[in-house]
Scaffold this motif. Structure first.
Motif, PDB file in Angstrom:
ATOM      1  N   PHE A 195       7.994   9.849  -0.631  1.00 13.94           N
ATOM      2  CA  PHE A 195       8.260  10.503   0.664  1.00 13.94           C
ATOM      3  C   PHE A 195       9.617  11.198   0.515  1.00 13.94           C
ATOM      4  O   PHE A 195      10.379  10.895  -0.416  1.00 13.94           O
ATOM      5  CB  PHE A 195       8.238   9.476   1.801  1.00 13.94           C
ATOM      6  CG  PHE A 195       9.119   8.288   1.596  1.00 13.94           C
ATOM      7  CD1 PHE A 195      10.436   8.288   2.033  1.00 13.94           C
ATOM      8  CD2 PHE A 195       8.635   7.167   0.932  1.00 13.94           C
ATOM      9  CE1 PHE A 195      11.246   7.184   1.816  1.00 13.94           C
ATOM     10  CE2 PHE A 195       9.449   6.057   0.716  1.00 13.94           C
ATOM     11  CZ  PHE A 195      10.756   6.069   1.162  1.00 13.94           C
ATOM     12  N   ILE A 224       4.389  -2.565  -6.746  1.00 15.38           N
ATOM     13  CA  ILE A 224       4.450  -1.120  -6.615  1.00 15.38           C
ATOM     14  C   ILE A 224       4.928  -0.552  -7.963  1.00 15.38           C
ATOM     15  O   ILE A 224       5.841  -1.092  -8.563  1.00 15.38           O
ATOM     16  CB  ILE A 224       5.410  -0.794  -5.468  1.00 15.38           C
ATOM     17  CG1 ILE A 224       5.410   0.645  -5.101  1.00 15.38           C
ATOM     18  CG2 ILE A 224       6.786  -1.254  -5.715  1.00 15.38           C
ATOM     19  CD1 ILE A 224       6.222   0.868  -3.819  1.00 15.38           C
ATOM     20  N   ILE A 235       0.229  -1.095  -7.116  1.00 18.78           N
ATOM     21  CA  ILE A 235       0.200  -0.039  -6.096  1.00 18.78           C
ATOM     22  C   ILE A 235       0.926   1.190  -6.641  1.00 18.78           C
ATOM     23  O   ILE A 235       2.141   1.138  -6.859  1.00 18.78           O
ATOM     24  CB  ILE A 235       0.918  -0.483  -4.800  1.00 18.78           C
ATOM     25  CG1 ILE A 235       0.459  -1.876  -4.352  1.00 18.78           C
ATOM     26  CG2 ILE A 235       0.731   0.538  -3.695  1.00 18.78           C
ATOM     27  CD1 ILE A 235       1.208  -2.423  -3.149  1.00 18.78           C
ATOM     28  N   PRO A 236       0.204   2.283  -6.867  1.00 21.25           N
ATOM     29  CA  PRO A 236       0.912   3.497  -7.260  1.00 21.25           C
ATOM     30  C   PRO A 236       1.897   3.871  -6.151  1.00 21.25           C
ATOM     31  O   PRO A 236       1.530   3.887  -4.976  1.00 21.25           O
ATOM     32  CB  PRO A 236      -0.200   4.553  -7.391  1.00 21.25           C
ATOM     33  CG  PRO A 236      -1.463   3.762  -7.514  1.00 21.25           C
ATOM     34  CD  PRO A 236      -1.243   2.482  -6.748  1.00 21.25           C
ATOM     35  N   PHE A 248      12.184   1.439  -1.575  1.00 19.20           N
ATOM     36  CA  PHE A 248      11.100   2.403  -1.830  1.00 19.20           C
ATOM     37  C   PHE A 248      10.212   2.623  -0.607  1.00 19.20           C
ATOM     38  O   PHE A 248       9.144   3.214  -0.706  1.00 19.20           O
ATOM     39  CB  PHE A 248      10.209   1.847  -2.958  1.00 19.20           C
ATOM     40  CG  PHE A 248       9.914   0.384  -2.730  1.00 19.20           C
ATOM     41  CD1 PHE A 248       8.947  -0.007  -1.830  1.00 19.20           C
ATOM     42  CD2 PHE A 248      10.670  -0.594  -3.378  1.00 19.20           C
ATOM     43  CE1 PHE A 248       8.711  -1.341  -1.561  1.00 19.20           C
ATOM     44  CE2 PHE A 248      10.440  -1.946  -3.113  1.00 19.20           C
ATOM     45  CZ  PHE A 248       9.457  -2.308  -2.210  1.00 19.20           C
ATOM     46  N   CYS A 249      10.608   2.111   0.549  1.00 21.62           N
ATOM     47  CA  CYS A 249       9.690   2.082   1.692  1.00 21.62           C
ATOM     48  C   CYS A 249      10.179   2.984   2.829  1.00 21.62           C
ATOM     49  O   CYS A 249      11.331   2.889   3.270  1.00 21.62           O
ATOM     50  CB  CYS A 249       9.542   0.647   2.198  1.00 21.62           C
ATOM     51  SG  CYS A 249       8.432   0.524   3.613  1.00 21.62           S
ATOM     52  N   GLY A 301       3.552   2.473   2.595  1.00 19.27           N
ATOM     53  CA  GLY A 301       4.948   2.883   2.482  1.00 19.27           C
ATOM     54  C   GLY A 301       5.216   4.261   3.051  1.00 19.27           C
ATOM     55  O   GLY A 301       6.343   4.728   3.075  1.00 19.27           O
ATOM     56  N   GLY A 312       0.888  -3.202   7.578  1.00 20.02           N
ATOM     57  CA  GLY A 312       1.357  -1.900   8.051  1.00 20.02           C
ATOM     58  C   GLY A 312       2.873  -1.907   8.178  1.00 20.02           C
ATOM     59  O   GLY A 312       3.573  -2.447   7.324  1.00 20.02           O
ATOM     60  N   VAL A 344       7.262  -9.840   2.369  1.00 16.35           N
ATOM     61  CA  VAL A 344       8.282  -9.536   1.392  1.00 16.35           C
ATOM     62  C   VAL A 344       8.759 -10.835   0.716  1.00 16.35           C
ATOM     63  O   VAL A 344       9.394 -10.805  -0.322  1.00 16.35           O
ATOM     64  CB  VAL A 344       9.416  -8.791   2.137  1.00 16.35           C
ATOM     65  CG1 VAL A 344      10.220  -9.739   2.996  1.00 16.35           C
ATOM     66  CG2 VAL A 344      10.269  -7.979   1.226  1.00 16.35           C
ATOM     67  N   HIS A 368       6.978  -6.818  -6.845  1.00 18.02           N
ATOM     68  CA  HIS A 368       7.597  -5.545  -7.249  1.00 18.02           C
ATOM     69  C   HIS A 368       8.615  -5.594  -8.381  1.00 18.02           C
ATOM     70  O   HIS A 368       9.056  -4.541  -8.848  1.00 18.02           O
ATOM     71  CB  HIS A 368       8.243  -4.822  -6.065  1.00 18.02           C
ATOM     72  CG  HIS A 368       7.340  -4.622  -4.888  1.00 18.02           C
ATOM     73  ND1 HIS A 368       5.996  -4.330  -5.009  1.00 18.02           N
ATOM     74  CD2 HIS A 368       7.582  -4.669  -3.550  1.00 18.02           C
ATOM     75  CE1 HIS A 368       5.470  -4.206  -3.807  1.00 18.02           C
ATOM     76  NE2 HIS A 368       6.392  -4.416  -2.907  1.00 18.02           N
ATOM     77  N   LEU A 400      -2.205  -7.692   7.628  1.00 18.68           N
ATOM     78  CA  LEU A 400      -0.937  -7.391   8.297  1.00 18.68           C
ATOM     79  C   LEU A 400      -0.042  -6.794   7.221  1.00 18.68           C
ATOM     80  O   LEU A 400       0.742  -7.485   6.571  1.00 18.68           O
ATOM     81  CB  LEU A 400      -0.302  -8.642   8.914  1.00 18.68           C
ATOM     82  CG  LEU A 400      -1.110  -9.407   9.961  1.00 18.68           C
ATOM     83  CD1 LEU A 400      -0.224 -10.397  10.710  1.00 18.68           C
ATOM     84  CD2 LEU A 400      -1.787  -8.486  10.955  1.00 18.68           C
ATOM     85  N   GLY A 410       6.511  -2.965   9.209  1.00 15.97           N
ATOM     86  CA  GLY A 410       7.205  -4.186   9.608  1.00 15.97           C
ATOM     87  C   GLY A 410       6.899  -5.378   8.729  1.00 15.97           C
ATOM     88  O   GLY A 410       6.039  -5.326   7.847  1.00 15.97           O
TER      89      GLY A 410
END
Ligand code: SAH
Length: 378
Positions: free
Chosen positions: A311, A277, A306-307, A131-132, A353, A176, A212, A234, A174, A178
């Motif tokens: 993309f 998510i 997280i809604p 999903f990312c 994401g 963002g 993760v 998730h 941290l 990666g």
């Protein structure tokens, strides 16, 4: 080329050392190699990180000879700021060029009681979470310590901090682009600078690593630099998590939960934050919320729902608000603190994401500036 002129004695070519790559002990060691005392390293550290200095000549309490030595052997070089985008909701996104057509993003999120900077640790990502957006672009490379701490260094300057005013950035995540624990050494060196009173002096509770779930690295972080921990969960079962986050096949939920327990023995906060998510019809049923409760029943934790931010080309949809509300209610009625993340910066593609790092990508520019290099860091 000028470095060759400055270093005639060595047989090898020597580049200037970027001092943003060092934490306090690394800088002290580098100073010792030059025959300089540790307190000099401390002074320089303060100049760089507390005052935001990028010029050795500004370091007025250093002897001229030392400044001259530093000028020839060292530099203070943050990543190259390419552009700066302002969202209607106050969120601000910085785009850094890290070479080879790659960019990383840093997002500043102002709130009433704090200002959070969301920092990237890799250009791209190897983990391929379904999903990312970052995962879709593949892995390019680890960021250096200078590139990681340089995001904070530059954001501080851009936001007008370090001039004796109040602290604008009170929290760092941290979270963002990666996986920070897959770039362990450089991320931890940067974390040490964030915590260091001679640098940013943030409390461990206000610095969060989001992972993760790389189990051995969680254990290592607990030993080497325990800060607040957020885990991207998730899914409540291995069957589903295996599909959404392929890394789960290597470190399944039982092992991840055990690592979270071990982490709490040293963590500055007495809970783990689970990010979850919300994917419409995939992981957002009430039954799955109850499964989550069973999975985490032994573990002090909070949930941050997280809604999903869509993309192009991604097969998921954001959960319906009513489903999200019911999901949260199941968790809360069991006494688990549950927050729903407000989506910020969507209009500049700065939401979770959505960080996909291509220089000159598809961002809608509400109010944005593109900097020539010199404007922000001389
Ligand atoms: N690799 C780390 C940190 C980067 S991702 C991690 O996995 O935690 C930061 C957070 O954004 C994670 O919780 C991630 O799962 C979430 N995220 C990724 N893609 C998203 C999307 N499209 N919408 C909302 N959140 C997303």
């Amino acid at each position: 080329m000028s470095d060759l002129v400055f270093f005639p004695s060595g047989s090898e070519q020597q580049d200037r050392r970027n001092l943003l790559d060092f934490d306090a002990s690394g800088l002290a060691a580098w100073f010792a190699d030059m025959g300089e005392k540790p307190f000099r390293a401390r002074q320089v550290l303060r100049w760089m990180h507390r005052s935001g200095a990028s010029d050795f000549d500004a370091m007025t309490d250093l002897a001229k000879s030392l400044r001259q030595k530093l000028r020839t052997r060292a530099e203070i070089r943050p990543p190259v700021l390419r552009s700066d985008h302002f969202s209607e909701d106050g969120t601000r996104k910085f785009l850094f060029d890290v070479g080879n057509g790659n960019a990383v993003e840093t997002v500043f999120i102002p709130e009433d009681d704090r200002g959070t900077l969301c920092i990237s640790t890799q250009a791209g990502c190897a983990l391929e979470c379904a999903f990312c957006a970052t995962g879709k672009q593949g892995f390019n490379r680890n960021l250096t310590t200078a590139e990681i701490i340089g995001q904070l260094w530059l954001a501080n300057r851009a936001l007008g901090a370090g001039l004796g005013g109040e602290r604008v950035i009170s929290n760092v995540v941290l979270m963002g682009m990666g996986e920070p624990l897959a770039n362990f050494e450089n991320s931890v060196t940067a974390l040490r600078l964030m915590l260091d009173d001679n640098a940013y002096g943030l409390s461990r509770r206000r610095v969060t690593v989001s992972t993760v779930g790389l189990v051995p690295a969680i254990d290592r972080l607990r030993e080497e630099c325990p800060v607040a921990l957020a885990v991207s969960l998730h899914a409540p079962s291995d069957a589903l998590r295996d599909q959404l986050l392929p890394i789960n096949r290597k470190y399944p939920l039982a092992e991840l939960m055990a690592a979270c327990h071990r982490y709490l023995e040293r963590a500055p906060r007495d809970f783990i934050t689970f990010e979850y998510i919300m994917l419409d019809g995939i992981n957002d049923s009430e039954a799955q919320a109850r499964e989550l409760l069973a999975l985490t029943s032994e573990l002090p934790c909070k949930f941050n729902l997280i809604p999903f931010n869509p993309f192009p080309g991604v097969p998921f949809r954001r959960s319906q608000p009513e489903r999200l509300r019911r999901f949260a209610e199941v968790l809360m009625s069991a006494g688990v603190v549950t927050t729903t993340r407000k989506t910020r910066g969507e209009d500049i593609n700065a939401a979770c994401g959505q960080l996909a790092g291509q220089v000159g990508n598809r961002m809608r520019r509400l109010v944005s500036r593109t900097y020539p290099l010199q404007e922000v860091h001389p």
